[in-house]
Design a protein around this motif. Structure first.
Motif, PDB file in Angstrom:
ATOM      1  N   VAL A   1     -11.934 -49.635   2.343  1.00  0.00           N
ATOM      2  CA  VAL A   1     -11.175 -48.486   1.864  1.00  0.00           C
ATOM      3  C   VAL A   1      -9.700 -48.869   1.980  1.00  0.00           C
ATOM      4  CG1 VAL A   1     -10.522 -46.088   2.288  1.00  0.00           C
ATOM      5  CG2 VAL A   1     -12.921 -46.788   2.505  1.00  0.00           C
ATOM      6  N   VAL A   2      -8.987 -48.820   0.874  1.00  0.00           N
ATOM      7  CA  VAL A   2      -7.575 -49.212   0.827  1.00  0.00           C
ATOM      8  C   VAL A   2      -6.732 -47.953   0.699  1.00  0.00           C
ATOM      9  CG1 VAL A   2      -5.813 -50.461  -0.480  1.00  0.00           C
ATOM     10  CG2 VAL A   2      -8.110 -51.440  -0.216  1.00  0.00           C
ATOM     11  N   VAL A   3      -5.694 -47.858   1.518  1.00  0.00           N
ATOM     12  CA  VAL A   3      -4.798 -46.705   1.431  1.00  0.00           C
ATOM     13  C   VAL A   3      -3.368 -47.190   1.254  1.00  0.00           C
ATOM     14  CG1 VAL A   3      -4.581 -46.528   3.958  1.00  0.00           C
ATOM     15  CG2 VAL A   3      -4.038 -44.549   2.529  1.00  0.00           C
ATOM     16  N   GLY A   4      -2.685 -46.606   0.285  1.00  0.00           N
ATOM     17  CA  GLY A   4      -1.282 -46.912   0.091  1.00  0.00           C
ATOM     18  C   GLY A   4      -0.440 -46.103   1.052  1.00  0.00           C
ATOM     19  N   VAL A   5       0.438 -46.766   1.781  1.00  0.00           N
ATOM     20  CA  VAL A   5       1.219 -46.126   2.842  1.00  0.00           C
ATOM     21  C   VAL A   5       2.701 -46.242   2.517  1.00  0.00           C
ATOM     22  CG1 VAL A   5       1.811 -46.187   5.289  1.00  0.00           C
ATOM     23  CG2 VAL A   5      -0.542 -46.632   4.575  1.00  0.00           C
ATOM     24  N   ASP A   6       3.388 -45.124   2.665  1.00  0.00           N
ATOM     25  CA  ASP A   6       4.851 -45.119   2.610  1.00  0.00           C
ATOM     26  C   ASP A   6       5.321 -44.919   4.039  1.00  0.00           C
ATOM     27  OD1 ASP A   6       7.552 -44.623   2.384  1.00  0.00           O
ATOM     28  OD2 ASP A   6       7.369 -43.376   0.603  1.00  0.00           O
ATOM     29  N   GLY A   7       5.847 -45.971   4.652  1.00  0.00           N
ATOM     30  CA  GLY A   7       6.183 -45.916   6.069  1.00  0.00           C
ATOM     31  C   GLY A   7       7.193 -44.857   6.428  1.00  0.00           C
ATOM     32  N   ASP A   8       8.025 -44.450   5.467  1.00  0.00           N
ATOM     33  CA  ASP A   8       9.032 -43.432   5.750  1.00  0.00           C
ATOM     34  C   ASP A   8       8.468 -42.023   5.665  1.00  0.00           C
ATOM     35  OD1 ASP A   8      10.999 -45.395   6.075  1.00  0.00           O
ATOM     36  OD2 ASP A   8      11.367 -45.461   3.905  1.00  0.00           O
ATOM     37  N   ARG A   9       7.322 -41.848   4.957  1.00  0.00           N
ATOM     38  CA  ARG A   9       6.731 -40.522   4.781  1.00  0.00           C
ATOM     39  C   ARG A   9       5.212 -40.649   4.866  1.00  0.00           C
ATOM     40  NH1 ARG A   9      10.305 -40.475   0.261  1.00  0.00           N
ATOM     41  NH2 ARG A   9       8.505 -40.741  -1.096  1.00  0.00           N
TER      42      ARG A   9
ATOM     43  N   ARG B   1     -18.340 -44.579   5.778  1.00  0.00           N
ATOM     44  CA  ARG B   1     -18.880 -45.744   5.090  1.00  0.00           C
ATOM     45  C   ARG B   1     -19.131 -46.926   6.016  1.00  0.00           C
ATOM     46  NH1 ARG B   1     -17.266 -45.807  -0.565  1.00  0.00           N
ATOM     47  NH2 ARG B   1     -16.334 -43.805  -1.091  1.00  0.00           N
ATOM     48  N   GLY B   2     -18.579 -46.864   7.242  1.00  0.00           N
ATOM     49  CA  GLY B   2     -18.629 -48.030   8.113  1.00  0.00           C
ATOM     50  C   GLY B   2     -17.801 -49.169   7.559  1.00  0.00           C
ATOM     51  N   ALA B   3     -16.706 -48.818   6.883  1.00  0.00           N
ATOM     52  CA  ALA B   3     -15.880 -49.813   6.196  1.00  0.00           C
ATOM     53  C   ALA B   3     -14.577 -50.044   6.947  1.00  0.00           C
ATOM     54  CB  ALA B   3     -15.562 -49.343   4.775  1.00  0.00           C
ATOM     55  N   THR B   4     -13.969 -51.178   6.672  1.00  0.00           N
ATOM     56  CA  THR B   4     -12.627 -51.468   7.180  1.00  0.00           C
ATOM     57  C   THR B   4     -11.610 -50.667   6.393  1.00  0.00           C
ATOM     58  OG1 THR B   4     -13.208 -53.715   7.867  1.00  0.00           O
ATOM     59  CG2 THR B   4     -10.883 -53.285   7.434  1.00  0.00           C
ATOM     60  N   LEU B   5     -10.612 -50.128   7.075  1.00  0.00           N
ATOM     61  CA  LEU B   5      -9.500 -49.455   6.409  1.00  0.00           C
ATOM     62  C   LEU B   5      -8.354 -50.443   6.284  1.00  0.00           C
ATOM     63  CD1 LEU B   5      -8.321 -46.794   5.264  1.00  0.00           C
ATOM     64  CD2 LEU B   5      -7.290 -46.453   7.515  1.00  0.00           C
ATOM     65  N   ARG B   6      -7.911 -50.660   5.089  1.00  0.00           N
ATOM     66  CA  ARG B   6      -6.817 -51.593   4.820  1.00  0.00           C
ATOM     67  C   ARG B   6      -5.601 -50.793   4.369  1.00  0.00           C
ATOM     68  NH1 ARG B   6      -7.021 -56.196   0.093  1.00  0.00           N
ATOM     69  NH2 ARG B   6      -4.934 -57.097   0.423  1.00  0.00           N
ATOM     70  N   ALA B   7      -4.578 -50.744   5.203  1.00  0.00           N
ATOM     71  CA  ALA B   7      -3.355 -49.997   4.905  1.00  0.00           C
ATOM     72  C   ALA B   7      -2.328 -50.948   4.298  1.00  0.00           C
ATOM     73  CB  ALA B   7      -2.799 -49.358   6.165  1.00  0.00           C
TER      74      ALA B   7
ATOM     75  N   VAL C   1      -7.048 -45.081  -1.913  1.00  0.00           N
ATOM     76  CA  VAL C   1      -6.528 -43.744  -1.644  1.00  0.00           C
ATOM     77  C   VAL C   1      -5.015 -43.769  -1.798  1.00  0.00           C
ATOM     78  CG1 VAL C   1      -6.389 -41.861   0.039  1.00  0.00           C
ATOM     79  CG2 VAL C   1      -8.423 -43.347  -0.008  1.00  0.00           C
ATOM     80  N   VAL C   2      -4.500 -42.872  -2.640  1.00  0.00           N
ATOM     81  CA  VAL C   2      -3.066 -42.741  -2.833  1.00  0.00           C
ATOM     82  C   VAL C   2      -2.684 -41.278  -2.643  1.00  0.00           C
ATOM     83  CG1 VAL C   2      -2.849 -44.720  -4.377  1.00  0.00           C
ATOM     84  CG2 VAL C   2      -3.310 -42.453  -5.337  1.00  0.00           C
ATOM     85  N   GLY C   3      -1.447 -41.046  -2.300  1.00  0.00           N
ATOM     86  CA  GLY C   3      -0.967 -39.688  -2.088  1.00  0.00           C
ATOM     87  C   GLY C   3      -0.230 -39.153  -3.296  1.00  0.00           C
ATOM     88  N   ARG C   4      -0.176 -37.835  -3.362  1.00  0.00           N
ATOM     89  CA  ARG C   4       0.645 -37.143  -4.360  1.00  0.00           C
ATOM     90  C   ARG C   4       1.378 -36.008  -3.664  1.00  0.00           C
ATOM     91  NH1 ARG C   4       0.183 -32.422  -6.817  1.00  0.00           N
ATOM     92  NH2 ARG C   4      -2.025 -32.122  -6.327  1.00  0.00           N
ATOM     93  N   ARG C   5       2.680 -36.057  -3.695  1.00  0.00           N
ATOM     94  CA  ARG C   5       3.465 -35.033  -3.026  1.00  0.00           C
ATOM     95  C   ARG C   5       3.406 -33.736  -3.811  1.00  0.00           C
ATOM     96  NH1 ARG C   5       6.885 -34.850   1.074  1.00  0.00           N
ATOM     97  NH2 ARG C   5       6.607 -37.085   1.399  1.00  0.00           N
ATOM     98  N   THR C   6       3.107 -32.632  -3.109  1.00  0.00           N
ATOM     99  CA  THR C   6       3.064 -31.325  -3.745  1.00  0.00           C
ATOM    100  C   THR C   6       4.428 -30.662  -3.610  1.00  0.00           C
ATOM    101  OG1 THR C   6       2.237 -30.364  -1.673  1.00  0.00           O
ATOM    102  CG2 THR C   6       0.613 -30.989  -3.325  1.00  0.00           C
ATOM    103  N   PRO C   7       4.909 -30.027  -4.680  1.00  0.00           N
ATOM    104  CA  PRO C   7       6.231 -29.394  -4.617  1.00  0.00           C
ATOM    105  C   PRO C   7       6.242 -28.226  -3.652  1.00  0.00           C
ATOM    106  CG  PRO C   7       5.127 -28.832  -6.667  1.00  0.00           C
ATOM    107  CD  PRO C   7       4.282 -29.873  -5.997  1.00  0.00           C
ATOM    108  N   ALA C   8       7.363 -28.014  -3.003  1.00  0.00           N
ATOM    109  CA  ALA C   8       7.475 -26.934  -2.025  1.00  0.00           C
ATOM    110  C   ALA C   8       7.413 -25.571  -2.695  1.00  0.00           C
ATOM    111  CB  ALA C   8       8.776 -27.075  -1.243  1.00  0.00           C
TER     112      ALA C   8
END
Length: 286
Positions: free
Chosen positions: A146-154, A170-176, A250-257
């Motif tokens: 499982v790969v996750v995109g990380v923004d270290g500042d947020r 899944r018993g899988a490795t998480l790759r950040a 897995v990627v994030g999407r910022r929701t507007p305030a």
């Protein structure tokens, strides 16, 4: 935990792959599977807000029957909904907490891996949306990290929680993977170090910073093996490349305030959705 995994289905190869992925996810997480078809009734009658399995297209019923035969222990329902597909599907997913779609519907253009419905839902839904692309054999990949995109500042808690939960079940490795370019130099120091040594030290410090940022999540999911990677490549390119050996990106999407603000996908999520080789989860976060 949501009660059901909701999957939008229209009879296309992509939606069949999405239904298979969703069925596996439902079994893995102990949830029900809910197949949702948005469109006019097969007999031409006016679509109701939600109706049972009658009047569904044969292609949709065929997928339902195939899943039911393959997974007899899975609690399964199949309904037709009226309304606009993007809004109806987003609403159905938000009620349950997870929505799965094929990455290209019947109306997609050649060369586009994500149709307009998938892009709209991924940009607007308030729940995680997984988009699944059919492989040449008609299925969807299941093995790999499982790969996750990380923004270290947020660091988005919702994104990391979803990624760790997926890796755990899944018993899988998480790759950040984080994209962060180091200063180009030249580096000035009083220590007797050459430029390569200084650059390597800075890269190692960035990796330690990312590992420290993920430490609390590793404590919550001690069974998950975590690998971290800092890359100078653009984030979209790095995640697409990582998707070749991934079961999920897995990627994030910022929701507007503000509720009235415009919802949109970022450039990274947009690139990954169009070009990834694995299913992609878009997770909204503050």
């Amino acid at each position: 935990m949501s009660h059901s995994v909701v999957v939008g289905i229209d009879g296309s190869a992509q939606s069949r792959a999405a239904a298979e992925w969703a069925a596996t996810e439902a079994c893995r997480s102990g949830r029900r599977l809910r197949l949702v078809h948005v469109g006019a009734a097969e007999n031409g009658t006016r679509a109701q807000p939600e109706s049972a399995e009658d009047c569904l297209p044969p292609s949709v019923l065929s997928v339902r029957d195939r899943i039911a035969a393959a997974l007899p222990g899975l609690e399964l329902s199949c309904v037709r909904m009226g309304g606009s597909p993007p809004y109806a599907l987003a609403a159905a997913g938000e009620r349950e907490g997870l929505l799965v779609l094929g990455s290209r519907g019947l109306g997609g253009f050649t060369g586009m891996l994500v149709g307009s419905v998938g892009l709209h839902v991924a940009a607007h839904a308030l729940c995680p949306v997984v988009l699944v692309r059919a492989d040449p054999d008609g299925g969807a990949g299941a093995a790999g990290d499982v790969v996750v995109g990380v923004d270290g500042d947020r660091l988005g808690d919702e994104v990391l929680a979803f990624a760790f939960e997926q890796a755990a079940c899944r018993g899988a490795t998480l790759r950040a993977v984080e994209s962060r370019a180091l200063p180009t130099g030249p580096y000035v120091t009083r220590a007797p170090l050459d430029q390569c040594e200084i650059r390597d030290s800075l890269a190692e410090a960035e990796l330690v910073r990312l590992q420290d940022a993920l430490a609390c999540w590793h404590d919550k999911f001690p069974e998950v093996r975590v690998e971290t990677e800092i890359t100078a490549h653009p984030a979209g390119r790095a995640l697409v490349e990582a998707s070749r050996a991934a079961s999920l990106v897995v990627v994030g999407r910022r929701t507007p305030a503000l509720r009235a603000a415009v919802h949109r996908l970022g450039t990274v999520a947009h690139a990954v959705l169009h070009h990834a080789h694995s299913p992609v989860a878009v997770v909204p976060h503050d």
